[in-house]
Design an enzyme around this catalytic site. Structure first.
Site, mmCIF file in Angstrom:
data_model
loop_
_atom_site.group_PDB
_atom_site.id
_atom_site.type_symbol
_atom_site.label_atom_id
_atom_site.label_comp_id
_atom_site.label_asym_id
_atom_site.label_seq_id
_atom_site.Cartn_x
_atom_site.Cartn_y
_atom_site.Cartn_z
ATOM 1 C CB SER A 130 -0.941 0.062 1.148
ATOM 2 O OG SER A 130 -1.527 -1.311 1.277
ATOM 3 C CG ASP A 175 1.656 -9.849 7.790
ATOM 4 O OD1 ASP A 175 1.717 -9.587 6.700
ATOM 5 O OD2 ASP A 175 1.112 -10.407 8.610
ATOM 6 C CG HIS A 307 -8.580 -13.746 8.091
ATOM 7 N ND1 HIS A 307 -8.156 -14.864 7.188
ATOM 8 C CD2 HIS A 307 -8.343 -12.880 7.473
ATOM 9 C CE1 HIS A 307 -7.717 -14.561 6.045
ATOM 10 N NE2 HIS A 307 -7.910 -13.269 6.104
ATOM 11 N NE ARG A 310 -6.447 -8.926 8.408
ATOM 12 C CZ ARG A 310 -6.291 -9.502 7.122
ATOM 13 N NH1 ARG A 310 -5.448 -10.251 6.692
ATOM 14 N NH2 ARG A 310 -7.431 -9.012 6.364
HETATM 15 O O1 F6P Z 1 -0.735 -8.883 5.723
HETATM 16 C C1 F6P Z 1 -1.735 -9.475 6.830
HETATM 17 C C2 F6P Z 1 -2.272 -10.708 6.421
HETATM 18 O O2 F6P Z 1 -3.077 -11.287 7.362
HETATM 19 C C3 F6P Z 1 -1.096 -11.854 6.425
HETATM 20 O O3 F6P Z 1 -0.611 -12.307 7.462
HETATM 21 C C4 F6P Z 1 -1.839 -13.039 5.624
HETATM 22 O O4 F6P Z 1 -1.178 -13.878 4.880
HETATM 23 C C5 F6P Z 1 -2.690 -12.021 4.825
HETATM 24 O O5 F6P Z 1 -2.897 -10.850 5.301
HETATM 25 C C6 F6P Z 1 -4.061 -12.782 4.100
HETATM 26 O O6 F6P Z 1 -4.527 -11.781 3.178
HETATM 27 P P1 F6P Z 1 -6.333 -11.895 2.914
HETATM 28 O O7 F6P Z 1 -6.925 -11.069 4.364
HETATM 29 O O8 F6P Z 1 -6.395 -11.164 1.913
HETATM 30 O O9 F6P Z 1 -6.860 -13.326 3.002
#
Ligand code: F6P
Length: 481
Positions: A130, A175, A307, A310
């Site tokens: 980005s 990451d 996920h 996240r």
């Molecule tokens: O870059 C952050 C991340 O969570 C990575 O650790 C992971 O491989 C990727 O994004 C997953 O991407 P998406 O959310 O597009 O599946």
């Protein structure tokens, strides 16, 4: 800090800002790429600092896609727009992976949408991809405005008035793969998600005497896997930057079986999703499970965290990191001149600093290049001192040297906890005992602090390598001695 100090600092901060007026300026803020906990704190800081210095601040919803599409995706923010979002994970202004912005045509549309609102300051919160896109956009800016004028979309005055685009980046990514900053926004929160899961897995693994293979995110960076393994005392970890040596399969099985021989009821293996071997072939969690099952016959399960890493509420660290970076980002934009290169606000030590964006992106790409070329020692070095130190510490604490390789020592060393218990004391005890043993010292544990010392409450046979294991698990609150 007494009242005089506070007023002096306020005065100096106010004085510092006096010549930093944002009057007449407009800042656009967007979040791009994979979301990360703490992005909202960064957006909040940009909006409030921007308003504080008198600038207009615009939300750009849905990342670069929103900038290309314009319309209701670019909306002026006010002080209340960012209320009660510090504790909210993800990004309230949305994020997207945008193909359109990779084309000049898409960037031309985006430029028109920004000029329409007088936005010539851009704050991008995202990963290295980005931020690279933002820098390309900045370099093309004058040519894009020239083309917009030729197309009759803007007039000559607007070309003059909005001649330059200032860009500042903040790295929002779990990451922690961006060179130049100690931590990226979201990493600490993701680590909390991971250790919550690993701690939970440990209890069920303990119950069933199981081996668990846990796959964590990080794309091609092993930071999350490494620090999780260190924090949870994993028995084995697979990282892209430091692939296992030839014959690792047998060594790992020996390690797991030794654990079992020591009556340790569980084995935890953490795998970075980008893990590879020394020939750059992927090592997957399924392969590892198959190996353990076929070689050792252990009841083994795979858990891919995905996920969830996240999600959830941002940690205090990420909220503060993002808030400080957001403030610094606005100051950087206001201080930028047409000659100022795009910068990224980073954390160095405990300070928010500005680094040249292009060089940081280049260093980040150099790590991947080193791994592609199998220069793995370079890859570890390029990841930074903290990464290297974490790796060495993990190895030191996870791998017990064979007795015949341990140096001889006449030292007897005792470890004692004193004062109020604090979370992490057990990790410190475990580390002290295992480092002492690896140095050849006889290690003793003194129970119940100085009082116990006075009563002679010392571990009679010394503390063993397994002390960290035989005592309640590392995650036990407080202290166990
Ligand atoms: O870059 C952050 C991340 O969570 C990575 O650790 C992971 O491989 C990727 O994004 C997953 O991407 P998406 O959310 O597009 O599946």
């Amino acid at each position: 800090m007494d009242d005089d100090d506070v007023s002096a600092r306020k005065g100096s901060f106010r004085k510092f800002l006096e010549h930093l007026s944002g009057a007449g300026k407009a800042i656009g803020v967007l979040t791009s790429g994979g979301d990360a906990q703490g992005m909202n704190a960064a957006v909040r800081a940009v909006v409030r600092m921007g308003i504080y210095v008198g600038a207009k601040v615009y939300f750009i919803y849905e990342g670069y896609q929103g900038m290309v599409d314009g319309g209701s995706n670019i909306v002026e923010a006010n002080w209340e727009s960012v209320s009660s979002i510090l504790q909210v994970g993800g990004t309230i202004i949305g994020s997207a992976r945008c193909k359109a912005f990779r084309t000049r045509e898409g960037r031309l549309k985006a430029a028109g949408n920004l000029v329409q609102r007088g936005i010539t300051n851009l704050c991008v919160i995202g990963g290295d991809g980005s931020l690279t896109g933002a820098n390309i956009f900045r370099k093309e800016w004058s040519g894009l405005l020239k083309e917009l004028a030729e197309n009759g979309d803007i007039d000559r005055e607007e070309v003059q008035e909005h001649a330059y685009l200032n860009v500042v980046g903040m790295v929002g990514s779990i990451d922690n793969d961006f060179c130049g900053t100690d931590m990226t926004i979201g990493t600490d929160s993701a680590l909390h998600r991971i250790i919550e899961v690993v701690d939970a897995i440990m209890t069920t693994a303990q119950s069933h005497q199981r081996t668990f293979v846990l796959e964590v995110m990080g794309r091609h960076c092993g930071y999350l896997a490494l620090v999780s393994a260190l924090a949870c005392g994993a028995d084995w970890v697979f990282l892209p930057e430091s692939p296992p040596e030839e014959g690792w399969q047998e060594k790992m099985c020996v390690k797991l079986s030794e654990n079992r021989a020591r009556k340790k009821r569980l084995n935890i293996i953490i795998v970075a999703e980008g893990a590879i071997d020394t020939q750059n072939k992927p090592i997957t969690s399924e392969q590892i499970k198959e190996l353990v099952v076929t070689q050792l016959g252990y009841d083994t399960r795979v858990t891919i965290l995905g996920h969830v890493q996240r999600g959830g509420t941002p940690s205090a660290f990420d909220r503060i990191l993002a808030s400080r970076m957001g403030v610094e980002a606005v100051v950087a934009l206001l201080q930028a001149t047409p000659e100022t290169p795009a910068c990224v606000v980073s954390l160095s030590g405990n300070q928010a600093v500005r680094l040249p964006l292009v060089e940081c992106v280049q260093m980040t790409q150099d790590v991947q290049k080193a791994m592609d070329e199998r220069r793995f020692k370079d890859a570890v070095r390029l990841r930074g001192r903290s990464f290297e130190s974490n790796l060495n510490t993990y190895k030191r604490l996870a791998i017990k040297m064979p007795d015949d390789q341990i140096p001889k020592s006449n030292c007897n060393v005792a470890v004692i906890n004193v004062g109020a218990p604090a979370a992490g004391m057990n990790a410190a005890v475990r580390s002290a005992v295992r480092v002492g043993i690896s140095e050849g010292h006889k290690m003793f544990a003194i129970y119940d602090g100085f009082e116990g010392f006075a009563k002679g409450q010392v571990s009679p046979r010394g503390a063993s390598w397994g002390t960290g294991a035989s005592l309640p698990r590392l995650e036990t609150w407080g202290r166990v001695m």
